[in-house]
Design an enzyme around this catalytic site. Structure first.
Site, PDB file in Angstrom:
ATOM      1  CB  CYS A  86      -0.988  -0.038   1.169  1.00  0.00           C
ATOM      2  SG  CYS A  86      -2.392   1.103   0.992  1.00  0.00           S
ATOM      3  CG  HIS A 203      -3.417  -3.612   3.462  1.00  0.00           C
ATOM      4  ND1 HIS A 203      -2.312  -3.037   4.062  1.00  0.00           N
ATOM      5  CD2 HIS A 203      -4.107  -2.592   2.890  1.00  0.00           C
ATOM      6  CE1 HIS A 203      -2.332  -1.734   3.864  1.00  0.00           C
ATOM      7  NE2 HIS A 203      -3.409  -1.436   3.148  1.00  0.00           N
ATOM      8  CD  GLU A 205      -0.623  -5.787   5.590  1.00  0.00           C
ATOM      9  OE1 GLU A 205      -0.808  -4.552   5.690  1.00  0.00           O
ATOM     10  OE2 GLU A 205      -0.468  -6.366   4.487  1.00  0.00           O
TER      11      GLU A 205
END
Length: 235
Positions: A86, A203, A205
């Site tokens: 990002c 994302h 994660e």
């Protein structure tokens, strides 16, 4: 795996990234303040998401000129692995470590929703635990995720197989409807020429544990941990 996460003022995803890296490798990553220059001993440097320096000037423009980025450039030039997610992807393009730029979303609206990504190649340290053209879910949260490059750069990325991930429908179809931010050729993530630097807009994660709603993003971190496992044991 010895990983370091760079922390800029305004970054807000460093702890999410630390959770993902720790879960995959069992080792806690080192937090690196943006004014530091010491990356010694690291296998991987991560630039996480957020709003570095409040996204003033352009997203990632001020962070790209931080003292730590001199060390990150040197680290990458020596063949080190770098992941930018990002805002981290934006920083990598502003720093010249990846080509192109991330522009305002085509809708001119901040997007906060799940998307689906298709894996374009799997012979990398980042994607080796996916099957080619596998589709996985990932959250997006950005106002400037519209990937742009000139036609020659896009053709080079395609010709050299440096497009790592594309926005796709759940069935893997690459369509305009899947491309919420308007990125050229549905590009969601790209590699450097040596495949050791990856910039990715959504994302992964944030989907590494069932308690988060799924584990779609976990294979990226598992693949990285597996890449460096022999080196970590030797250390």
């Amino acid at each position: 795996m010895k990983a370091g996460i760079v922390v800029f003022p305004g970054i807000n995803r460093e702890r999410d990234m630390a959770i993902a890296l720790t879960a995959a490798s069992g080792a806690r990553p080192r937090m690196i303040w943006h004014q530091e220059r010491d990356l010694a001993g690291l296998d991987l440097v991560v630039l996480p998401g957020g709003f570095s320096h409040g996204d003033y000037l352009r997203c990632g423009a001020m962070a790209a000129r931080a003292p730590v980025m001199e060390a990150v450039r040197d680290f990458a030039a020596r063949g080190g692995y770098v992941l930018g997610v990002c805002n981290g992807f934006q920083i990598l393009t502003e720093a010249g470590l990846l080509p192109g730029a991330l522009l305002r979303n085509a809708s001119l609206r901040f997007l906060s929703m799940d998307c689906h990504l298709r894996v374009e190649r799997t012979d990398t340290a980042f994607a080796g635990h996916y099957q080619k053209h596998a589709v996985f879910r990932a959250p997006m949260a950005h106002g400037d995720g519209n990937y742009f490059a000139d036609a020659a750069t896009l053709d080079r990325l395609e010709g050299e197989g440096l497009v790592g991930f594309r926005y796709a429908m759940p069935d893997g179809a690459i369509t305009p409807e899947a491309n919420r931010n308007g990125s050229q050729r549905n590009i969601a993530g790209i590699y450097s020429a040596n495949l050791r630097v990856l910039g990715l807009m959504p994302h992964p994660e944030d989907l590494v544990d069932p308690l988060m709603g799924g584990t779609d993003g976990k294979p990226i971190f598992d693949a990285l941990a597996a890449t460096f496992a022999p080196r970590s044991r030797a250390a």
